[in-house]
Design an enzyme around this catalytic site. Structure first.
Site, PDB file in Angstrom:
ATOM      1  N   ASP A 118       0.863  -1.185   0.000  1.00 38.93           N
ATOM      2  CA  ASP A 118       0.000   0.000   0.000  1.00 38.93           C
ATOM      3  C   ASP A 118       0.895   1.229   0.000  1.00 38.93           C
ATOM      4  O   ASP A 118       1.637   1.458   0.958  1.00 38.93           O
ATOM      5  CB  ASP A 118      -0.913  -0.006   1.233  1.00 38.93           C
ATOM      6  CG  ASP A 118      -2.075   0.969   1.110  1.00 38.93           C
ATOM      7  OD1 ASP A 118      -1.910   2.005   0.437  1.00 38.93           O
ATOM      8  OD2 ASP A 118      -3.139   0.698   1.703  1.00 38.93           O
TER       9      ASP A 118
ATOM     10  N   ARG B 133      -0.167   4.381  -0.241  1.00 40.05           N
ATOM     11  CA  ARG B 133      -0.885   5.597   0.139  1.00 40.05           C
ATOM     12  C   ARG B 133      -0.272   6.250   1.377  1.00 40.05           C
ATOM     13  O   ARG B 133       0.266   5.574   2.247  1.00 40.05           O
ATOM     14  CB  ARG B 133      -2.360   5.279   0.403  1.00 40.05           C
ATOM     15  CG  ARG B 133      -3.140   4.970  -0.855  1.00 40.05           C
ATOM     16  CD  ARG B 133      -4.552   4.539  -0.542  1.00 40.05           C
ATOM     17  NE  ARG B 133      -4.608   3.227   0.107  1.00 40.05           N
ATOM     18  CZ  ARG B 133      -5.730   2.574   0.372  1.00 40.05           C
ATOM     19  NH1 ARG B 133      -6.895   3.123   0.066  1.00 40.05           N
ATOM     20  NH2 ARG B 133      -5.700   1.383   0.953  1.00 40.05           N
TER      21      ARG B 133
END
Length: 371
Positions: free
Chosen positions: A290, A292
Site C-alpha cells: 500500500d 498511500r
C-alpha cells in the site's frame, strides 16, 4: 523544493535529471520512457555505463533478496538494451539474473523516491557522472537543458508537502444520496494532485465526532462501475451513511490504485489476469502492499477544523494514520459493497493479507455458494 517539483514533471515527460550530493553527481533516467536512443544519450552524457535501480519487491522476483528497500543491479553490455531492461522492470516472469547486486547509494534510493512521487514505475537507470563529463553536464545545467536537484531534497519529496495544502475552490453540489453537499477542492504544492472534501449536511448540526470517510479515487470503480472492486458502491454507500448520520465529511483522495496511479493500476490488472492477486501484482511492479500516505487527509481535516471523527472504514491502517496525525477516532463503522464472483479474489486478498476487516462478509459469501 521548487527544483524537485520541476524534476518530477521532467521525469514524467521522460527526461533525465541530475541528483547531486557532496560525493557524486548521478544522472537519473526513468525506465518507463526508455528507448535505444535515450539509452545511448544517457551513457554518452554521463560518461559511464548505468546501473538499474529496483525496489526489493521487484528484486525478489529476479531471485535477489535484500534487507533494504532498494538495490542497484550492474548492467553488463548484453543487458544494455531497451528490450532487456523493460523485461527486468515490467515482465511478470522475467529471466533471472546471475550477477550480484550492489548496495544502493543515497542517490539511487532518492531516484526511486522521485519515481514513486511522479507515479512512475519504481525502476530507474542511474549513471555516475564521470570526471571527464562533469564540464559537459554543468554546461547542460547552465543552459537549462538538464535539471539538477539535491539528494536531500529528493529524499523529502513526499514530506515537503505536509502542511502546505492549498484550499482552491468550492461550490454546492447536490448529490443523489445527500442533497446538501459542498465540494471543497485542495491542491498539493507541486500541483500534481488535487483532493476533494465533500462536506455533507449543516455543519452547525454535526456531532462532536464528525462522521468521516476517506475514499481513495478509483476511476474504474467509482465512475465506470467496474466489477473488479467494490469501490463505487463503497463511495455511494458512504455518502448515504454520512447523510443518515446527520452529516459529515467524505475526503476523496487522489490515490488511485492504493497510491500507485492509474497507469500502474492497469498494469497490475493485467498481471492479475494471469493469476496474481492484487497485492502480488503491485509488488511484481516494484511497489509495496500500500503506497498511500494519509498526511494529506490530516491536513484537510485541519483546514476544516475537525479533530474528532467517527470513521467509516474496514482498513486499520487508516485508523492508525489519523491517530498518528492527532485526529481522535472515537468509533469505527464498517462499510461494504457487494461481493461478486469478479471481486472476491480482490477482497479476499485485502482481508487475508492486508488485514482489512472483511472476514464476516467473505464467510457469508462462501456459505452462499461463492468461492
Amino acid at each position: 523544493m521548487h527544483q524537485v517539483e520541476r524534476a518530477i514533471f521532467d521525469l514524467r515527460r521522460g527526461l533525465p535529471v541530475i541528483l547531486r550530493d557532496d560525493e557524486q553527481d548521478v544522472l537519473v533516467q526513468p525506465i518507463e520512457s526508455l528507448d535505444d536512443g535515450i539509452l545511448e544519450h544517457l551513457i554518452a552524457t554521463a560518461g559511464e555505463a548505468p546501473g538499474l535501480v529496483l525496489s526489493r519487491h521487484r528484486l525478489a522476483l529476479l531471485g535477489k533478496s535484500i534487507e533494504h528497500e532498494t538495490a542497484r543491479l550492474p548492467l553488463s553490455p548484453a543487458m544494455l538494451a531497451t528490450e532487456r531492461l523493460n523485461e527486468l522492470a515490467f515482465s511478470v516472469d522475467p529471466e533471472s539474473v546471475s550477477q550480484d547486486i550492489v548496495s544502493a547509494s543515497r542517490a539511487d534510493h532518492a531516484a526511486l523516491t522521485l519515481m514513486r512521487r511522479a507515479l512512475l514505475i519504481p525502476a530507474a537507470l542511474t549513471a555516475r557522472v564521470a570526471k571527464a563529463s562533469r564540464e559537459t553536464v554543468e554546461a547542460l545545467i547552465g543552459q537549462g537543458e538538464l535539471l539538477s536537484v539535491t539528494v536531500s531534497d529528493a529524499e523529502r519529496c513526499f514530506e515537503a508537502a505536509n502542511g502546505l495544502l492549498k484550499r482552491v475552490s468550492e461550490a454546492q453540489v447536490p448529490l443523489a444520496e445527500a442533497i446538501e453537499s459542498r465540494f471543497i477542492l485542495f491542491r498539493e504544492p507541486d500541483g500534481l494532485r488535487e483532493h476533494v472534501a465533500i462536506v455533507i449536511g449543516d455543519t452547525a448540526a454535526w456531532q462532536n465526532a464528525v462522521p468521516l470517510r476517506m475514499h481513495s479515487a478509483c476511476l474504474t470503480g467509482d465512475l465506470f462501475a467496474s466489477l473488479r472492486c467494490d469501490c463505487g458502491e463503497q463511495l455511494r454507500n458512504a455518502v448515504a451513511d454520512i447523510d443518515d448520520m446527520g452529516g459529515g465529511v467524505l475526503l476523496y483522495l487522489a490515490q488511485e490504485g492504493r497510491g500507485i496511479g492509474l497507469a500502474n493500476k492497469l498494469r497490475a490488472y493485467a498481471m492479475q489476469d494471469v493469476g496474481l492477486d492484487t497485492l502480488d501484482a503491485d509488488q511484481h511492479l516494484g511497489f509495496g502492499e500500500d503506497e498511500r500516505r494519509y498526511s494529506v487527509a490530516v491536513d484537510m481535516l485541519a483546514a476544516l477544523d475537525i479533530r474528532q471523527v467517527q470513521l467509516l472504514t474496514n482498513n486499520p491502517i487508516k485508523i492508525a494514520a489519523l491517530t498518528a496525525g492527532g485526529i481522535e477516532v472515537t468509533e469505527r463503522q464498517a462499510l461494504y459493497g457487494s461481493l461478486t464472483e469478479q471481486n472476491y479474489r480482490y477482497l479476499n486478498a485485502k482481508a487475508k493479507r492486508a488485514g482489512h476487516m472483511l472476514d464476516g462478509v467473505l464467510e457469508n459469501y462462501e456459505r452462499l455458494g461463492g468461492e
